[in-house]
Scaffold this motif. Structure first.
Motif, PDB file in Angstrom:
ATOM      1  N   ALA A 242       5.475  -5.442   6.274  1.00  0.00           N
ATOM      2  CA  ALA A 242       5.133  -4.007   5.511  1.00  0.00           C
ATOM      3  C   ALA A 242       3.885  -3.770   5.456  1.00  0.00           C
ATOM      4  O   ALA A 242       3.380  -2.697   5.700  1.00  0.00           O
ATOM      5  CB  ALA A 242       6.062  -4.204   4.218  1.00  0.00           C
ATOM      6  N   ARG A 243       2.960  -4.917   5.306  1.00  0.00           N
ATOM      7  CA  ARG A 243       1.605  -4.530   5.412  1.00  0.00           C
ATOM      8  C   ARG A 243       1.056  -4.170   6.824  1.00  0.00           C
ATOM      9  O   ARG A 243      -0.056  -3.587   6.953  1.00  0.00           O
ATOM     10  CB  ARG A 243       0.803  -5.975   4.946  1.00  0.00           C
ATOM     11  CG  ARG A 243       0.549  -6.335   3.694  1.00  0.00           C
ATOM     12  CD  ARG A 243      -0.139  -5.109   2.730  1.00  0.00           C
ATOM     13  NE  ARG A 243      -0.095  -5.692   1.486  1.00  0.00           N
ATOM     14  CZ  ARG A 243      -0.948  -4.997   0.428  1.00  0.00           C
ATOM     15  NH1 ARG A 243      -1.157  -3.739   0.721  1.00  0.00           N
ATOM     16  NH2 ARG A 243      -0.996  -5.579  -0.585  1.00  0.00           N
ATOM     17  N   PHE A 244       1.764  -4.687   7.800  1.00  0.00           N
ATOM     18  CA  PHE A 244       1.435  -4.058   9.438  1.00  0.00           C
ATOM     19  C   PHE A 244       1.760  -2.637   9.362  1.00  0.00           C
ATOM     20  O   PHE A 244       1.030  -1.772   9.854  1.00  0.00           O
ATOM     21  CB  PHE A 244       2.146  -4.969  10.389  1.00  0.00           C
ATOM     22  CG  PHE A 244       1.853  -4.400  11.436  1.00  0.00           C
ATOM     23  CD1 PHE A 244       0.541  -4.663  12.309  1.00  0.00           C
ATOM     24  CD2 PHE A 244       2.605  -3.498  12.313  1.00  0.00           C
ATOM     25  CE1 PHE A 244       0.212  -4.222  13.588  1.00  0.00           C
ATOM     26  CE2 PHE A 244       2.285  -2.934  13.352  1.00  0.00           C
ATOM     27  CZ  PHE A 244       1.170  -3.422  14.212  1.00  0.00           C
ATOM     28  N   VAL A 245       3.058  -2.227   8.613  1.00  0.00           N
ATOM     29  CA  VAL A 245       3.374  -1.087   8.795  1.00  0.00           C
ATOM     30  C   VAL A 245       2.511   0.141   7.976  1.00  0.00           C
ATOM     31  O   VAL A 245       2.253   1.211   8.382  1.00  0.00           O
ATOM     32  CB  VAL A 245       4.740  -0.781   8.433  1.00  0.00           C
ATOM     33  CG1 VAL A 245       5.500   0.728   8.417  1.00  0.00           C
ATOM     34  CG2 VAL A 245       5.846  -1.481   9.056  1.00  0.00           C
TER      35      VAL A 245
ATOM     36  N   ALA B  88      -0.810  -0.564   7.537  1.00  0.00           N
ATOM     37  CA  ALA B  88      -2.018  -0.524   8.209  1.00  0.00           C
ATOM     38  C   ALA B  88      -1.939   0.561   9.341  1.00  0.00           C
ATOM     39  O   ALA B  88      -2.920   1.499   9.687  1.00  0.00           O
ATOM     40  CB  ALA B  88      -2.484  -1.977   8.735  1.00  0.00           C
ATOM     41  N   TRP B  89      -0.697   0.519  10.185  1.00  0.00           N
ATOM     42  CA  TRP B  89      -0.515   1.452  11.253  1.00  0.00           C
ATOM     43  C   TRP B  89      -0.330   2.727  10.829  1.00  0.00           C
ATOM     44  O   TRP B  89      -0.921   3.635  11.444  1.00  0.00           O
ATOM     45  CB  TRP B  89       0.936   1.028  11.859  1.00  0.00           C
ATOM     46  CG  TRP B  89       1.252   2.288  12.899  1.00  0.00           C
ATOM     47  CD1 TRP B  89       0.753   2.211  14.175  1.00  0.00           C
ATOM     48  CD2 TRP B  89       2.321   3.250  12.653  1.00  0.00           C
ATOM     49  NE1 TRP B  89       1.424   3.312  15.113  1.00  0.00           N
ATOM     50  CE2 TRP B  89       2.327   3.929  14.039  1.00  0.00           C
ATOM     51  CE3 TRP B  89       3.052   3.536  11.601  1.00  0.00           C
ATOM     52  CZ2 TRP B  89       3.005   4.930  13.939  1.00  0.00           C
ATOM     53  CZ3 TRP B  89       3.828   4.695  11.915  1.00  0.00           C
ATOM     54  CH2 TRP B  89       3.858   5.438  12.969  1.00  0.00           C
TER      55      TRP B  89
ATOM     56  N   SER C 154      -3.790   4.019   9.674  1.00  0.00           N
ATOM     57  CA  SER C 154      -4.770   4.153  10.722  1.00  0.00           C
ATOM     58  C   SER C 154      -4.264   5.081  11.515  1.00  0.00           C
ATOM     59  O   SER C 154      -4.992   6.058  12.600  1.00  0.00           O
ATOM     60  CB  SER C 154      -5.037   3.062  11.549  1.00  0.00           C
ATOM     61  OG  SER C 154      -3.975   2.310  12.270  1.00  0.00           O
TER      62      SER C 154
ATOM     63  N   PRO D 229       5.699   4.514  18.363  1.00  0.00           N
ATOM     64  CA  PRO D 229       6.430   3.154  17.960  1.00  0.00           C
ATOM     65  C   PRO D 229       7.604   3.522  17.163  1.00  0.00           C
ATOM     66  O   PRO D 229       8.490   2.593  17.048  1.00  0.00           O
ATOM     67  CB  PRO D 229       5.116   2.346  17.100  1.00  0.00           C
ATOM     68  CG  PRO D 229       3.919   3.108  17.767  1.00  0.00           C
ATOM     69  CD  PRO D 229       4.156   4.448  18.146  1.00  0.00           C
TER      70      PRO D 229
END
Lengths: 229, 229
Positions: free
Chosen positions: A96-99, A101-102, A105, A163
């Protein structure tokens, strides 16, 4: 026991629009945890809870005080493990940290450019002055200069969601068959736009639009408690 | 028991370069599962396992035959639950689908444009003809026309990795403290580039470059078994 969510509002105190607070509203609803909402103007935030935070969401849960939408979600899953999980395990929490960050950004600057003057206009007079000064300093441009890129951002917004759109071919939510906090992260960005701007960035037949409607329907339509701008 | 990974190779049969096969190489290493590799040229794939697949990876695991890198990872976690998990739970598995969709939509076309002529040149003569014909039909342009956009893609590549770069401020892997299949998904795209092209798309001091080096170091340096192009 007192459970109190400090949230951001406009001059109309019912108009909650912060993407980060919306993540927490959805997280609390997902866990089935009742709470009262304390709507705050930007300039009122430093006065609450003995100056505990400069930003919202801030959650008071009995003795505990937790800030930051991600940290609140982690706290809720740890404090209420018998309620539906927001992450579906350690791997879901990390990913979820990637989501996050996505989403930040890819989407947040676009929403800022599209909606910045609308956001300014819905604030209290004191907040308008604060908002102009702080955002112009942070972004190195006037609100009007930032907004000048808004039309191009509206045209390009759907592309940025590729995505998510492609993922929706395999499952109805980022969380799989049902929503997880990762869904609420992206929902927050689109709800921020919905509650501040009349711009329509998605075709109605876009799978992302259908996903957003599914999110708005969740938890008794919690996301529809504020009408579109 | 036979465990056999059908992989893609160039004229040099040791040069594995498929992003999807690399995901599976890392997944097998993560699970600590020994296997033999069967390197195949594109045009040899339809002949194996009674025509089981048009694409690799294809995994033969005793009686089971599994294709598609994501499905193989799911299979491995279910078949070998006592070995380190590739997803860290249901939520991690679902959210890895978002990472997959992001990697494919943000990175794969860029790698294609950067490396397409290098890939062509490393193939067997029979594969070169197949590759040119199939890719030109799929992409509606000659290989040379596709490659013409390569220089711009090299310049823009680091920008596309911003979500990963920003996430790396909070944790060293997409999987959190350690890698999960979500890391191997993105690793596959960068490893595809590393094994086919001399293009350098990342500054050495980029946190993404450091993450990629960490991935190359994993599992006894499995990713370094093929040297850079």
């Amino acid at each position: 026991m007192t459970r109190r969510l400090y949230a951001l509002c406009g001059e109309d105190r019912a108009r909650q629009f912060s993407p980060h607070v919306w993540k927490t509203v959805m997280a609390l609803a997902h866990k089935g945890l009742a709470h009262e909402t304390v709507p705050l103007a930007f300039t009122e935030i430093p006065a609450v809870e003995d100056g505990a935070t400069a930003t919202v969401p801030l959650l008071r849960d009995g003795e505990r005080l937790v800030r930051d939408s991600f940290d609140i979600a982690v706290y809720l899953d740890e404090a209420y493990p018998d309620r539906p999980s927001l992450f579906g395990g350690e791997g879901g929490r990390a990913t979820a940290r990637f989501v996050e960050a996505w989403s930040q950004s890819a989407l947040h600057m676009a929403v800022t450019r599209i909606a910045i003057l609308d956001i300014h206009d819905l604030l209290t007079p004191a907040d308008r002055a604060y908002f102009r000064k702080s955002r112009e300093a942070r972004l190195g441009a006037t609100l009007e200069e930032i907004a000048a890129a808004g039309a191009a951002e509206i045209a390009d917004f759907a592309r940025k969601l590729r995505p998510l759109r492609n993922m929706l071919r395999t499952q109805p939510f980022v969380g799989g068959d049902g929503p997880l906090f990762a869904d609420y992260i992206v929902f927050g960005a689109l709800q921020w736009l919905r509650t501040t701007s009349k711009a329509r960035v998605l075709d109605p037949d876009d799978p992302v639009a259908a996903w957003f409607e599914r999110c708005l329907d969740l938890h008794g339509g919690a996301g529809r408690s504020v009408p579109p701008a």
